[in-house]
Design an enzyme around this catalytic site. Sequence first.
Site, PDB file in Angstrom:
ATOM      1  CB  ILE A  90      -0.783   0.065   1.554  1.00 60.00           C
ATOM      2  CG1 ILE A  90      -1.264  -1.532   1.237  1.00 60.00           C
ATOM      3  CG2 ILE A  90      -1.939   1.347   1.175  1.00 60.00           C
ATOM      4  CD1 ILE A  90      -2.528  -1.636   2.483  1.00 60.00           C
ATOM      5  CB  CYS A  91       1.040   4.081  -2.327  1.00 60.40           C
ATOM      6  SG  CYS A  91       2.310   5.335  -2.819  1.00 60.40           S
TER       7      CYS A  91
END
Lengths: 170, 143
Positions: A90-91
């Site tokens: 996840i960014c």
Amino acid sequence: MASMEKRLQKELLALTKDPPAGVKVDSQRICTNLSEWTVDLEGAPESIYEGEKFQLMFKFGSRYPFESPQVMFIGEHIPVHPHVYSNGHICLSILTYDWSPALSAQSVCLSVVSMLSSCKEKKRPPDNAFYVKTCSKNPKKTRWWYHVLLNKVERNSVNMYEEERPCDMK
Amino acid sequence: MGNCFKTPSTDDISLLRGHDNQDGAEQALGPPPPYQERVPVYHPSPNVSRLANQLSEEEQIKIAKRLGLISHLPVGVYDGSSKKGKECVICMNEFILGESLRFLPCMHTYHRDCIDDWLMRSFTCPSCMEPVDAALLSTYETN
Ligand SMILES: [Zn+2]
Ligand SMILES: [Zn+2]
């Protein structure tokens, strides 16, 4: 180390007793190993993920809460989202540069839930194929350049973290 | 400037000044730091850990400066009278009478050990994200 365990116990209790909407923790399953949690997420009603079920994995290192936990989606079903890679990474800036010890597993869950709820279109990040082939197993090792739309643009991190390539090649 | 700096009560200011002096005295008279067999680990930037003997000169200077700045931040002992936070958000424990606390310029309070560990990584308040050095400077200006 002892203080970390106490804090994790408190966090687990709080998240079990009073979870954000769409979040479920099975504390029974976790109590054998406090440093690794699996959290169930369900797409919010009226969002494009309504009814979909996901799993988040949290890994708390020995320096937690001074360092962020490692958080990623696991299992068969990874949400198709512009900030979620198909390998579950996840960014999200609070998972690295914007982490603060005042945040908690609960606030991370809230951020992930709101990231999903506010999404308008199901699509993978533009560099997904390349990233998934080349990234480290640990998303915290990625030198993220945050996708400007969703996250604050981070400050000095580009000079400070040389380990790996950014997730956004632009 | 952060929001939490806008409404300091007079109470808190006198608290800060009072502890400022105390801190200096304490440091001059205190026992020497305990002998450490292990080489201490420092964090010149967030998520970067290095043993003390592996630091570059630049990092050593940065850490020495940081230690100096931290020592200017007022400390005190929890006496049960604090009307504000009674819990340290870092370890999530309530303050216990006699525990050593540190007060940040933004008026947020933590256990001394907990916040010092964090300030060596990032010189910001964990609760309000206020950069501590900017707030320190403005405290000096208003004095
Ligand atoms: Zn504490
Ligand atoms: Zn603060």
